[in-house]
Design a protein around this motif. Structure first.
Motif, mmCIF file in Angstrom:
data_model
loop_
_atom_site.group_PDB
_atom_site.id
_atom_site.type_symbol
_atom_site.label_atom_id
_atom_site.label_comp_id
_atom_site.label_asym_id
_atom_site.label_seq_id
_atom_site.Cartn_x
_atom_site.Cartn_y
_atom_site.Cartn_z
ATOM 1 N N LEU A 1 -1.060 -13.762 -10.224
ATOM 2 C CA LEU A 1 -1.800 -12.612 -10.732
ATOM 3 C C LEU A 1 -1.263 -11.340 -10.107
ATOM 4 O O LEU A 1 -0.935 -11.307 -8.916
ATOM 5 N N GLU A 2 -1.200 -10.297 -10.931
ATOM 6 C CA GLU A 2 -0.758 -8.995 -10.462
ATOM 7 C C GLU A 2 -1.938 -8.044 -10.583
ATOM 8 O O GLU A 2 -2.607 -8.016 -11.618
ATOM 9 N N GLN A 3 -2.206 -7.307 -9.523
ATOM 10 C CA GLN A 3 -3.277 -6.318 -9.546
ATOM 11 C C GLN A 3 -2.772 -5.034 -8.899
ATOM 12 O O GLN A 3 -2.004 -5.075 -7.925
ATOM 13 N N SER A 4 -3.218 -3.918 -9.450
ATOM 14 C CA SER A 4 -2.832 -2.629 -8.891
ATOM 15 C C SER A 4 -3.998 -1.665 -9.014
ATOM 16 O O SER A 4 -4.812 -1.771 -9.923
ATOM 17 N N SER A 5 -4.069 -0.740 -8.072
ATOM 18 C CA SER A 5 -5.089 0.306 -8.087
ATOM 19 C C SER A 5 -4.397 1.620 -8.397
ATOM 20 O O SER A 5 -3.384 1.951 -7.775
ATOM 21 N N TRP A 6 -4.978 2.353 -9.343
ATOM 22 C CA TRP A 6 -4.379 3.591 -9.830
ATOM 23 C C TRP A 6 -5.329 4.757 -9.622
ATOM 24 O O TRP A 6 -6.487 4.692 -9.994
ATOM 25 N N LYS A 7 -4.807 5.823 -9.020
ATOM 26 C CA LYS A 7 -5.584 7.031 -8.799
ATOM 27 C C LYS A 7 -5.681 7.811 -10.107
ATOM 28 O O LYS A 7 -4.902 7.576 -11.032
ATOM 29 N N CYS B 1 0.103 5.114 -8.376
ATOM 30 C CA CYS B 1 -0.309 3.772 -7.970
ATOM 31 C C CYS B 1 -0.580 3.787 -6.462
ATOM 32 O O CYS B 1 0.280 4.171 -5.679
ATOM 33 N N ALA B 2 -1.791 3.395 -6.078
ATOM 34 C CA ALA B 2 -2.171 3.395 -4.662
ATOM 35 C C ALA B 2 -1.754 2.102 -3.974
ATOM 36 O O ALA B 2 -1.361 2.112 -2.805
ATOM 37 N N ASN B 3 -1.864 0.975 -4.690
ATOM 38 C CA ASN B 3 -1.487 -0.308 -4.096
ATOM 39 C C ASN B 3 -1.168 -1.309 -5.201
ATOM 40 O O ASN B 3 -1.548 -1.113 -6.356
ATOM 41 N N HIS B 4 -0.460 -2.356 -4.821
ATOM 42 C CA HIS B 4 -0.061 -3.397 -5.763
ATOM 43 C C HIS B 4 -0.130 -4.732 -5.032
ATOM 44 O O HIS B 4 0.393 -4.872 -3.920
ATOM 45 N N ALA B 5 -0.793 -5.697 -5.647
ATOM 46 C CA ALA B 5 -0.945 -7.020 -5.030
ATOM 47 C C ALA B 5 -0.417 -8.103 -5.961
ATOM 48 O O ALA B 5 -0.603 -8.031 -7.176
ATOM 49 N N LEU B 6 0.224 -9.078 -5.378
ATOM 50 C CA LEU B 6 0.647 -10.284 -6.089
ATOM 51 C C LEU B 6 -0.096 -11.448 -5.447
ATOM 52 O O LEU B 6 0.046 -11.694 -4.244
ATOM 53 N N TYR C 1 0.862 -1.180 0.000
ATOM 54 C CA TYR C 1 0.000 0.000 0.000
ATOM 55 C C TYR C 1 0.902 1.235 0.000
ATOM 56 O O TYR C 1 1.805 1.326 0.826
ATOM 57 N N ARG C 2 0.642 2.187 -0.919
ATOM 58 C CA ARG C 2 1.505 3.368 -0.994
ATOM 59 C C ARG C 2 0.761 4.699 -0.990
ATOM 60 O O ARG C 2 1.304 5.707 -0.571
#
Length: 178
Positions: free
Chosen positions: A111-117, A122-127, A85-86
């Motif tokens: 799987l790679e997922q990320s949330s972008w403002k 980039c708000a967060n990145h999940a593996l 989380y960033r």
């Protein structure tokens, strides 16, 4: 509570979307609603994981996996996740979720997922480590690819994913109890 209505919306919205290749990226648009926040008025870290489902399921639809899962009577399970989380996502803020499969091994799909403002941050990145299962246990990704009629060779596993896989192999299971 699980966002059933939002999931149905995503599934209906993407039912006729262009197909994606196995490692294609699905991009979905979202809003952080008041029921998604924590006491600091930002997207709750646990809710983030739930909202990432809203990207994974349509991704599975667009690559043709859902159709194969129904035919074969397979289920999908998440077997692990690491999240970074960033940036905060605040109430009513719009954001995108980018979802894609990056590689697989003999057991799991990564799987790679990320949330972008909206400002491009980039708000967060999940593996995630995902598995398909049948009544006998985990279905090997090679068998999944065969059932989908696609090439079974995985892209090279990225170094950050290799390191996480190695760290997970060292982690005791079941965990120790005091």
């Amino acid at each position: 509570m699980y966002p059933v209505v939002r999931m149905l919306k995503e599934m209906v919205k993407n039912r006729n979307a262009d197909p994606l290749p196995l490692t294609g990226t699905h991009v979905s648009q979202h809003i952080c609603w008041p029921w998604d926040i924590d006491i600091w008025m930002e997207l709750n870290n646990g809710r983030t994981l739930t909202l990432l489902d809203l990207g994974r399921i349509p991704l599975a639809m667009r690559i043709g996996l859902i159709k194969v899962m129904r035919r074969e009577r397979w289920s999908m399970t998440m077997a692990g996740v690491t999240v970074r989380y960033r940036r905060r996502i605040r109430t009513f803020e719009r954001f995108e979720i980018h979802s894609r499969a990056i590689c697989w091994d003999d057991k799991f799909i990564y799987l790679e997922q990320s949330s972008w403002k909206r400002d491009g941050e980039c708000a967060n990145h999940a593996l995630y480590r995902a598995a398909l299962t049948d009544r006998n246990g985990i279905v090997p990704p090679a068998r999944i690819a065969e059932a989908m009629g696609v090439e079974a060779t995985s892209p090279e596993i990225p170094e950050f994913a290799k390191a996480w896989i190695a760290a997970e192999a060292l982690r005791p299971w079941p965990p120790m109890q005091d």
